[in-house]
Design a protein around this motif. Sequence first.
Motif, short mmCIF file in Angstrom:
data_model
loop_
_atom_site.label_atom_id
_atom_site.label_comp_id
_atom_site.label_asym_id
_atom_site.label_seq_id
_atom_site.Cartn_x
_atom_site.Cartn_y
_atom_site.Cartn_z
N UNK A 116 0.82 -1.22 0.00
CA UNK A 116 0.00 0.00 0.00
C UNK A 116 0.85 1.27 0.00
N UNK A 117 2.07 1.18 0.54
CA UNK A 117 2.87 2.39 0.82
C UNK A 117 3.94 2.66 -0.24
N UNK A 118 4.68 1.62 -0.62
CA UNK A 118 5.85 1.83 -1.48
C UNK A 118 5.49 2.40 -2.84
N UNK A 119 4.44 1.93 -3.54
CA UNK A 119 4.13 2.51 -4.86
C UNK A 119 3.81 3.99 -4.83
N UNK A 120 3.41 4.53 -3.65
CA UNK A 120 3.10 5.95 -3.55
C UNK A 120 4.36 6.80 -3.47
#
Length: 471
Positions: free
Chosen positions: A23-27
């Motif tokens: 949930x976090x890294x692609x952002x």
Amino acid sequence: MDGINLGLWILVADWAIRIVALAWIPLRTRPAAARSWLLLIGFVPLLGLPLYLLLGHPWLSRERVRRQAEASAAVRDGQAPQAALRWCPAEGTVAGEAVPLVERLGAFMPVRGNGVALLDDYDASLARLLADIDAATHRVHLLYYLMFDDAVGEAVADALERAAARGVRCRLLLDAMGAKRGLRRYARRLRRAGVEVHAMLPGGLRWRRSGRADLRNHRKIAVIDDDVAHVGSQNLADALFVPGHPNRELVARVHGPIVAHLEAVFASDWYLETGEVLEVAPARPTHADDVACQLLPSGPAYPFPNAGDTIATLIHLARRRVVLTTPYFVPDDAILGAMRIAALSGVEVQLILSASNNQRLTALAQHASYEELLACGVKIALHRPRFLHAKHMSVDDDIALVGSINLDIRSFALNAEIGLLCYDPRVVARMRAVEAAYLADAEAVDLAEWRRRPRWRRSLEGIARLADSFM
């Protein structure tokens, strides 16, 4: 029972890390790099997450980003009174389309009236730099990624001491990691002689004031007396500072208004490191050769990948021939796509690399791109016997780019770099002669032969290509 509970908690933590990472890294990370990090964390969550927190996002301190924005604004404002020096390319030409992009990215307008000499003899280039320092009468500014504690480092330190003793104001900016040995050997000695010395991106206990540990200032710039400057790929070290890999370089020695622009790059980096604002002298009278030049600074403090965007654009704009010379070739998808489209469109695309490489992981990663490029018509040549550390590009017969920019993801995203664009057929002709000399001592990579390499080698190359995306 306790063992069962411990195993359950480890399983829950294991999957929690995976879900949070997804949930976090692609952002926060480029898509290609995000895929690589998610793959690593998917296999080994307890190792992958700490590595990502340390090296996953190319963050720079807010203070440095703010100072770079201020410096870029000062550069734009400082050029306003010099509108008469602006060079205007013809509409519909490659330069006419490239110039506005470079100016919007890096803040520097193209200026006419410069003299440009390309120096491709390692020892002669260093001798010219030392002679220019010895001829200085009021100011010497050096900005380098690497300064070694060898004969060359000693010669540069001696020249700075002599200049300072004559009353010349000397300032030296060195990358804290790349020039660690030079800083350890010469910093105190030079400061005692009156030379102002600062380490760039120092890290350590001061890391929060700089940024991610592997963000580096990779530029190589010397400005002497607002009259002459050197910019290119050559560090302040002996050609054999990496044993077994004697370097071959290319440096541009320039006169004219572009010197003031290189001084502005030095002043910007000085401000980023010290907070001190240096006065940049107005551009000097034009040079008789009347070469049009433009600077391309890039780095993590800028909002966009200046170097990568410019090089991809130049490849797309080329109409007849593109020659790219680099020691490290691990490009992003934009550069690979530009090279493929250019070659398939009938543009001659020549890539010149070094047959030897001092970084094994990088060498494996760049091999992963060969087959795709060769299949679409890109020519690849491996230069011997020296380690070809030069970094430059020529487009058709009109544009030459020389500087510190490698064709790899590190140069595009992590390093502060500098490029000098010359919009002049005479400079391109001189660069073509340098490229021809490289090719005379190079071996072409044959597609059929390359496809016969063993499968285990292909697997290693693919893994290395993934690993190079970790940023």
